[in-house]
Design an enzyme around this catalytic site. Structure first.
Site, short mmCIF file in Angstrom:
data_model
loop_
_atom_site.label_atom_id
_atom_site.label_comp_id
_atom_site.label_asym_id
_atom_site.label_seq_id
_atom_site.Cartn_x
_atom_site.Cartn_y
_atom_site.Cartn_z
CG ASN A 100 24.56 -31.13 56.59
OD1 ASN A 100 23.38 -31.07 56.81
ND2 ASN A 100 25.55 -30.20 56.33
CD GLU A 149 28.81 -28.48 58.97
OE1 GLU A 149 29.05 -27.69 59.63
OE2 GLU A 149 28.79 -28.20 57.72
CD GLU A 161 24.16 -36.95 50.38
OE1 GLU A 161 24.55 -36.24 51.53
OE2 GLU A 161 24.78 -36.43 49.23
CB CYS A 175 27.51 -39.57 49.76
SG CYS A 175 27.23 -38.88 51.48
N1 THU Z 1 27.27 -32.60 52.84
C1 THU Z 1 26.32 -33.55 52.68
O1 THU Z 1 25.65 -33.51 53.71
N2 THU Z 1 26.30 -34.35 51.65
C2 THU Z 1 27.11 -34.35 50.38
O2 THU Z 1 26.86 -35.08 49.68
C3 THU Z 1 28.37 -33.16 50.52
C4 THU Z 1 28.25 -32.51 51.68
C5 THU Z 1 27.67 -31.69 53.80
C6 THU Z 1 28.71 -31.93 54.74
C7 THU Z 1 28.87 -30.65 55.43
O3 THU Z 1 28.23 -30.57 56.61
C8 THU Z 1 28.14 -29.44 54.46
O4 THU Z 1 27.51 -30.44 53.36
C9 THU Z 1 29.38 -28.70 53.55
O5 THU Z 1 30.40 -29.49 53.08
#
Ligand code: THU
Length: 131
Positions: free
Chosen positions: A43, A45, A56, A91
């Site tokens: 992820n 941000e 994902e 996702c």
């Molecule tokens: N996040 C993911 O990478 N995948 C998911 O399916 C749900 C959430 C990340 C997004 C954000 O950076 C962090 O988790 C908290 O929501």
């Protein structure tokens, strides 16, 4: 072909690269294709929170950008902050996009139950499709 355990290990490694200064919730994902190729994503941000990218979708984007043309078979997802790190709704819909009858497998790890297996039709029933 990598095993489910190996795919989770790849997801774990990739979670270490997550850029998540706001949520402090790292996620790693690893996708396996019929070709045997794997691609990983974490992820990422942004200070404008809504622009954050999930692990994902990052992994799938990497596969497509690399020219992967075979079927998406499996995705392993891991967060050190979660028991089973299920994919978010967006996702799930992304995974559904690449569902071509192979019922994509979702591989998660639970600190008590170990490796847990699901499939996309089970976690996203009645999904949106353009027919
Ligand atoms: N996040 C993911 O990478 N995948 C998911 O399916 C749900 C959430 C990340 C997004 C954000 O950076 C962090 O988790 C908290 O929501």
């Amino acid at each position: 072909m990598k095993t489910n355990v190996e795919l989770i290990e790849e997801a774990k490694k990739t979670a270490q690269n997550a850029y998540c200064p706001y949520s402090k919730f790292p996620v790693g994902a690893c996708v396996l294709y019929e070709s045997g190729n794997i691609y990983t994503g974490c992820n990422i941000e942004n200070s404008s929170y809504g622009l954050s990218l999930c692990a994902e979708r990052n992994a799938i984007s990497t596969a497509i950008a690399a020219g992967e043309k075979s079927k998406l078979l499996k995705i392993a997802i891991y967060s050190p902050k979660s028991k089973k790190c299920f994919p978010c709704g967006a996702c799930r819909q992304w995974l559904q996009e690449f569902e071509k009858g192979q019922n994509i497998q979702i591989i998660l790890e639970d600190n008590i139950e170990g490796i847990c297996l699901f499939n996309i039709n089970e976690i996203l029933p009645y999904s949106f499709e353009l027919i």
